[in-house]
Design a protein around this motif. Structure first.
Motif, PDB file in Angstrom:
ATOM      1  N   LEU A   1      34.764  -4.752 -50.309  1.00 51.45           N
ATOM      2  CA  LEU A   1      35.987  -4.246 -50.918  1.00 51.45           C
ATOM      3  C   LEU A   1      37.201  -4.772 -50.162  1.00 51.45           C
ATOM      4  CD1 LEU A   1      35.071  -0.468 -51.461  1.00 51.45           C
ATOM      5  CD2 LEU A   1      34.728  -2.385 -53.033  1.00 51.45           C
TER       6      LEU A   1
ATOM      7  N   LYS B   1      35.794   7.681 -48.025  1.00 51.54           N
ATOM      8  CA  LYS B   1      34.342   7.623 -47.875  1.00 51.54           C
ATOM      9  C   LYS B   1      33.800   6.770 -49.014  1.00 51.54           C
ATOM     10  CE  LYS B   1      33.615  11.003 -44.667  1.00 51.54           C
ATOM     11  NZ  LYS B   1      32.779  10.953 -43.453  1.00 51.54           N
ATOM     12  N   LEU B   2      32.704   6.046 -48.748  1.00 52.60           N
ATOM     13  CA  LEU B   2      32.122   5.150 -49.746  1.00 52.60           C
ATOM     14  C   LEU B   2      30.669   5.543 -49.991  1.00 52.60           C
ATOM     15  CD1 LEU B   2      32.708   2.664 -51.502  1.00 52.60           C
ATOM     16  CD2 LEU B   2      31.915   1.231 -49.614  1.00 52.60           C
ATOM     17  N   TYR B   3      30.360   5.824 -51.261  1.00 53.65           N
ATOM     18  CA  TYR B   3      29.026   6.288 -51.648  1.00 53.65           C
ATOM     19  C   TYR B   3      28.384   5.297 -52.611  1.00 53.65           C
ATOM     20  CZ  TYR B   3      25.426   9.380 -53.644  1.00 53.65           C
ATOM     21  OH  TYR B   3      24.234   9.935 -54.059  1.00 53.65           O
ATOM     22  N   ASN B   4      27.155   4.894 -52.309  1.00 56.16           N
ATOM     23  CA  ASN B   4      26.408   4.002 -53.192  1.00 56.16           C
ATOM     24  C   ASN B   4      25.685   4.845 -54.233  1.00 56.16           C
ATOM     25  OD1 ASN B   4      24.159   2.459 -54.300  1.00 56.16           O
ATOM     26  ND2 ASN B   4      24.634   0.916 -52.764  1.00 56.16           N
TER      27      ASN B   4
ATOM     28  N   TYR C   1      25.361   7.151 -48.538  1.00 58.19           N
ATOM     29  CA  TYR C   1      26.713   6.893 -48.040  1.00 58.19           C
ATOM     30  C   TYR C   1      26.681   5.655 -47.151  1.00 58.19           C
ATOM     31  CZ  TYR C   1      28.162  11.498 -49.671  1.00 58.19           C
ATOM     32  OH  TYR C   1      28.462  12.583 -50.448  1.00 58.19           O
TER      33      TYR C   1
ATOM     34  N   THR D   1      28.564  -5.175 -48.351  1.00 59.65           N
ATOM     35  CA  THR D   1      27.948  -4.224 -49.284  1.00 59.65           C
ATOM     36  C   THR D   1      26.974  -4.940 -50.215  1.00 59.65           C
ATOM     37  OG1 THR D   1      29.683  -4.467 -50.941  1.00 59.65           O
ATOM     38  CG2 THR D   1      30.006  -2.764 -49.256  1.00 59.65           C
TER      39      THR D   1
ATOM     40  N   TYR E   1      29.446   1.852 -56.737  1.00 53.69           N
ATOM     41  CA  TYR E   1      29.947   2.664 -55.628  1.00 53.69           C
ATOM     42  C   TYR E   1      30.980   3.666 -56.122  1.00 53.69           C
ATOM     43  CZ  TYR E   1      27.744  -0.765 -52.583  1.00 53.69           C
ATOM     44  OH  TYR E   1      26.831  -1.566 -51.957  1.00 53.69           O
TER      45      TYR E   1
ATOM     46  N   LEU F   1      34.234   5.494 -54.552  1.00 50.59           N
ATOM     47  CA  LEU F   1      35.181   5.510 -53.439  1.00 50.59           C
ATOM     48  C   LEU F   1      36.020   6.780 -53.541  1.00 50.59           C
ATOM     49  CD1 LEU F   1      36.428   3.856 -51.037  1.00 50.59           C
ATOM     50  CD2 LEU F   1      38.080   2.984 -52.702  1.00 50.59           C
TER      51      LEU F   1
ATOM     52  N   GLN G   1      37.392  10.182 -58.083  1.00 56.72           N
ATOM     53  CA  GLN G   1      36.721   9.087 -57.393  1.00 56.72           C
ATOM     54  C   GLN G   1      36.987   7.781 -58.132  1.00 56.72           C
ATOM     55  OE1 GLN G   1      32.744  10.593 -57.722  1.00 56.72           O
ATOM     56  NE2 GLN G   1      32.733  11.443 -55.659  1.00 56.72           N
TER      57      GLN G   1
END
Length: 253
Positions: free
Chosen positions: A8, A27-30, A36, A78, A83, A85, A100
């Motif tokens: 990103l 925070k970044l979540y897959n 995370y 990544t 994702y 964000l 998000q």
């Protein structure tokens, strides 16, 4: 092996250009694999991160903070997945991003076909299957036919002389085929997004506006709203009463 990684390239902005970037956190979540992102910050440049792992515990997820001078966050390494964000903190006096941001990365693709080796003793059926898998012929990266389709493989199978011998066994070999690259692509909230020139990072901007923040339910914030509402209603009733009295007085005169 061809290995591709993504990332990103985020720019943080404030509506009045007066906010402090260092007070912002993400925070970044897959969402594809339900984890995370865990990343290590660069030792030389603020706002630059390198993905090192994953966790299902949000408290152990990396908190991404923009560069204090530029507002940039660069996340390197990544996977090509979807994702989420989330902005978890922002500067005082600014509205926190409500929703998000969904970033979906489609991987780079290219056709890679391993070289084919035929050895003495290969029967006609096995040779035919090889050619069948290559759609009737095997081509190099320039589009040139590198095997004479079935006839060449059958000659090798029959033990025909060959220029290359390994450990006493005759080898009939074709070159590795590498097709053209199909560039990566991405969407942000289901809309096509731009990527860096090397198609490695998704470009996006997150803006915080300055304005009135609604208080949370309960507590002093709720009391304040209630008081303001009562005052407004009382003021409205007073104006209506005054207008009615004035109308009656004029009628009597």
């Amino acid at each position: 092996n061809y290995v591709y990684s993504y990332g990103l390239d985020l720019t943080k902005t404030f509506s009045d250009k007066k906010g402090h970037y260092e007070n912002v956190q993400f925070k970044l979540y897959n969402a594809s694999d339900a984890y995370y992102v865990v990343a290590e910050p660069s030792e030389t440049e603020d706002g630059v991160y390198y993905v090192t792992g994953k966790t299902t515990d949000e408290t152990k997820a990396t908190t991404f903070i923009p560069n204090a001078e530029t507002g940039k966050i660069l996340v390197n390494g990544t996977e090509a997945d979807e994702y989420q964000l989330t902005e978890v903190a922002t500067d005082d006096g600014y509205n926190l991003l409500k929703d998000q941001i969904v970033v979906d990365i489609t991987a780079t693709d290219r056709d890679v076909i391993a070289s084919v080796a035929g050895v003495t003793g290969m029967d006609a059926e096995a040779a035919a299957e090889i050619v069948k898998n290559y759609h009737g012929g095997i081509y190099d990266e320039n589009g040139n036919l590198v095997t004479n389709q079935l006839d060449e493989l059958l000659q090798v199978a029959a033990g025909a002389p060959n220029s290359e011998v390994v450990n006493g066994r005759t080898i009939g070999k074709t070159d590795l085929y590498v097709g053209a690259i199909k560039p990566a692509s991405a969407t942000v909230d289901k809309k096509d997004a731009a990527m860096t020139e090397d198609n490695a990072k998704v470009l996006l901007t997150v803006n915080n506006t300055k304005g009135f923040l609604l208080p949370q339910t309960g507590g002093k914030g709720l009391y304040l709203v209630t008081i303001i509402g009562v005052v407004a209603v009382a003021g409205g009733c007073y104006l209506v009463t005054r207008k009615r009295e004035l109308h009656i007085n004029l009628k009597q005169k």
